[in-house]
Design an enzyme around this catalytic site. Structure first.
Site, PDB file in Angstrom:
ATOM      1  CD  GLU A 121      -4.550  -7.774   1.408  1.00 56.15           C
ATOM      2  OE1 GLU A 121      -5.413  -7.116   2.032  1.00 56.15           O
ATOM      3  OE2 GLU A 121      -3.332  -7.513   1.479  1.00 56.15           O
ATOM      4  CD  GLU A 161      -2.615  -1.459   2.488  1.00 54.54           C
ATOM      5  OE1 GLU A 161      -2.591  -0.573   3.346  1.00 54.54           O
ATOM      6  OE2 GLU A 161      -3.232  -2.538   2.650  1.00 54.54           O
TER       7      GLU A 161
HETATM    8  O1  G3I Z   1      -3.768 -10.740  18.523  1.00 58.84           O
HETATM    9  C1  G3I Z   1      -3.998  -9.504  19.242  1.00 58.84           C
HETATM   10  C2  G3I Z   1      -4.726  -9.794  20.539  1.00 58.84           C
HETATM   11  O2  G3I Z   1      -3.877 -10.570  21.387  1.00 58.84           O
HETATM   12  C3  G3I Z   1      -5.067  -8.466  21.226  1.00 58.84           C
HETATM   13  O3  G3I Z   1      -5.842  -8.741  22.390  1.00 58.84           O
HETATM   14  C4  G3I Z   1      -5.863  -7.589  20.276  1.00 58.84           C
HETATM   15  C5  G3I Z   1      -6.094  -6.234  20.919  1.00 58.84           C
HETATM   16  O4  G3I Z   1      -6.612  -5.377  19.916  1.00 58.84           O
HETATM   17  O5  G3I Z   1      -5.107  -7.356  19.045  1.00 58.84           O
HETATM   18  C6  G3I Z   1      -4.861  -8.601  18.384  1.00 58.84           C
HETATM   19  O6  G3I Z   1      -4.118  -8.311  17.208  1.00 58.84           O
HETATM   20  C7  G3I Z   1      -4.941  -7.768  16.163  1.00 58.84           C
HETATM   21  C8  G3I Z   1      -4.751  -8.651  14.942  1.00 58.84           C
HETATM   22  O7  G3I Z   1      -5.444  -8.102  13.798  1.00 58.84           O
HETATM   23  C9  G3I Z   1      -5.282 -10.055  15.225  1.00 58.84           C
HETATM   24  O8  G3I Z   1      -6.660  -9.963  15.448  1.00 58.84           O
HETATM   25  C10 G3I Z   1      -4.422  -6.362  15.868  1.00 58.84           C
HETATM   26  O9  G3I Z   1      -4.738  -5.529  16.949  1.00 58.84           O
HETATM   27  C11 G3I Z   1      -5.108  -5.846  14.603  1.00 58.84           C
HETATM   28  O10 G3I Z   1      -4.502  -4.611  14.210  1.00 58.84           O
HETATM   29  C12 G3I Z   1      -4.892  -6.833  13.461  1.00 58.84           C
HETATM   30  O11 G3I Z   1      -5.614  -6.326  12.335  1.00 58.84           O
HETATM   31  C13 G3I Z   1      -5.189  -6.878  11.078  1.00 58.84           C
HETATM   32  C14 G3I Z   1      -4.689  -5.707  10.198  1.00 58.84           C
HETATM   33  O12 G3I Z   1      -4.351  -6.194   8.880  1.00 58.84           O
HETATM   34  C15 G3I Z   1      -3.434  -5.102  10.777  1.00 58.84           C
HETATM   35  O13 G3I Z   1      -2.424  -6.088  10.787  1.00 58.84           O
HETATM   36  C16 G3I Z   1      -6.375  -7.532  10.402  1.00 58.84           C
HETATM   37  O14 G3I Z   1      -6.817  -8.630  11.180  1.00 58.84           O
HETATM   38  C17 G3I Z   1      -5.935  -8.006   9.022  1.00 58.84           C
HETATM   39  O15 G3I Z   1      -7.012  -8.635   8.339  1.00 58.84           O
HETATM   40  C18 G3I Z   1      -5.503  -6.778   8.223  1.00 58.84           C
HETATM   41  O16 G3I Z   1      -5.102  -7.206   6.953  1.00 58.84           O
HETATM   42  C19 G3I Z   1      -4.726  -6.113   6.071  1.00 58.84           C
HETATM   43  C20 G3I Z   1      -3.559  -6.598   5.222  1.00 58.84           C
HETATM   44  O17 G3I Z   1      -2.489  -6.997   6.053  1.00 58.84           O
HETATM   45  C21 G3I Z   1      -3.144  -5.517   4.235  1.00 58.84           C
HETATM   46  N1  G3I Z   1      -4.278  -5.106   3.403  1.00 58.84           N
HETATM   47  C22 G3I Z   1      -5.454  -4.657   4.180  1.00 58.84           C
HETATM   48  C23 G3I Z   1      -5.892  -5.751   5.132  1.00 58.84           C
HETATM   49  C24 G3I Z   1      -7.137  -5.329   5.901  1.00 58.84           C
HETATM   50  O18 G3I Z   1      -6.833  -4.215   6.704  1.00 58.84           O
END
Ligand code: G3I
Length: 378
Positions: free
Chosen positions: A290, A174
């Protein structure tokens, strides 16, 4: 042997949403609109997506996480049946890999690689250089003088750790966001701030040095629809890819994320296909990285909602499957039980979202039929 379904029954299946999913999952059917079913003595086995994609010369897979695959046996079994390539949803991002500046934690991503290998799946890496999911220590310590070495160390160590075992890497994720007004439509990120626009080219060179075999991908969102933002994104991205390829940057593919919106009718096949073809004319392959369809603003009625989501998958795939440079299609998740959209695009009515191909009980939905049907089309 059950007689072929009468046409009226097939059209009933197609439009009745949940009934169709239930019936398709329960009944041995001989043929339903493009779903070729290999019969056995006990149950009908509907040929999985990975095999249908292979027949079309493509890879099909989905994002999944360590927790989902290790702890959820029914999910694991459906995932291994349907998917030919695995991309970790979180485990190869900085926030998981890099608990501190000096520590690399490959425990979860190593488990996922060995899971993929033991299930005859390919493995793709996501993502090396991104503005999100950067750990606190990075934000506290990164500056103009040390960011180059931070990026170099990360890419060299992570790509080197998996050298020869990864199908493709999302090297930069991105990098384009034209409405921020930066030169070249580049997104304003710590990487751009501390390293300037050259960070993208540098990242690809470091990755190529660490694993000359991996397909190196620039992964981008906001490319699919016909609106000011998406057309500006496509324009800026194409200009960036022209510059990168002209300067012999080791980039091999564009990742188009394809986070779609149910009922958004603004996918212009001609314009999107022309864009993909322009990218391919630079010698780049295309990966849909995705794919999912948000039903956040769709009617509550599940059969209606499922059929709109399925139509959106089908419409998009009709366009993208025309591109000969396409090599893989990955959905961002496989089952509605595990989708980022539950948190990031929840429904106002509070009902669970249904953006993916399998429902929360791993039953195939009309969206699954749409994707499998798209793979069947000649
Ligand atoms: O695992 C921790 C958990 O232990 C904790 O209690 C919780 C508190 O908020 O956070 C959890 O981690 C989260 C993780 O997803 C697992 O659920 C992170 O906060 C959260 O930021 C993370 O979000 C992911 C996001 O990328 C950021 O990495 C989304 O699930 C994931 O689907 C999303 O994927 C992105 C691609 O990488 C890039 N393109 C866009 C896409 C959607 O945003």
């Amino acid at each position: 042997m059950k007689a072929d379904l009468p046409l009226s029954r097939r059209s009933f299946l197609r439009t009745s949403g949940i009934a169709a999913s239930w019936v398709m999952a329960k009944m041995p059917l001989s043929l339903v609109d493009g779903l070729k079913i290999v019969r056995d003595n006990s149950n009908a086995i509907i040929e999985p997506l990975r095999e249908r994609a292979t027949r079309k010369g493509l890879l099909y897979g989905a994002a999944a996480s360590f927790t989902q695959l290790r702890n959820d046996a029914p999910f694991r079994s459906h995932y291994t049946k349907e998917c030919g390539i695995l991309v970790p949803e979180f485990e190869l991002k900085w926030s998981t890999l890099r608990p501190s500046k000096t520590v690399f934690n490959f425990k979860l991503s190593d488990w996922l690689l060995s899971f993929a290998q033991s299930n005859a799946m390919l493995f793709r890496g996501h993502t090396l250089v991104w503005h999100e999911d950067l750990p606190e220590w990075f934000h506290k310590t990164a500056n103009k003088t040390n960011t180059q070495s931070l990026m170099e160390k990360h890419i060299t160590t992570v790509v080197g750790h998996y050298a020869g075992k990864v199908h493709s890497w999302d090297v930069v994720n991105e990098p384009i966001l034209p409405w921020q007004g930066q030169p070249g439509g580049l997104r304003n990120t710590p990487w751009l701030k501390f390293l300037g626009p050259e960070y993208i080219k540098t990242a690809f060179h470091i990755a190529a040095e660490a694993d000359p075999k991996a397909i190196l991908v620039l992964n981008q969102n906001h490319l699919e629809y016909e609106n000011d933002g998406a057309s500006a994104c496509r324009k800026a991205l194409l200009a960036l890819l022209e510059k990168l390829t002209a300067s012999k940057t080791p980039i091999h593919a564009l990742g188009t994320q394809a986070h779609l919106i149910g009922n958004n009718r603004s996918l212009d096949h001609r314009k999107y296909c022309t864009f993909l073809n322009d990218v391919a004319s630079l010698g780049l392959k295309i990966i849909v990285t995705e794919l999912d369809v948000s039903d956040q603003h769709l009617p509550y009625n599940i059969p209606r909602r499922d059929s709109i989501v399925a139509e959106t998958y089908s419409d998009f795939l009709t366009a993208v499957l025309q591109e000969p440079a396409l090599i893989a299609i990955l959905t961002w998740g496989l089952s509605d039980k595990y989708t980022w959209l539950s948190r990031y695009a929840p429904r106002a009515d509070g009902f669970p979202v249904r953006p993916l191909l399998l429902d929360t009980q791993y039953q195939r939905k009309l969206a699954w039929t749409a994707v499998s049907g798209a793979f069947e089309k000649k």
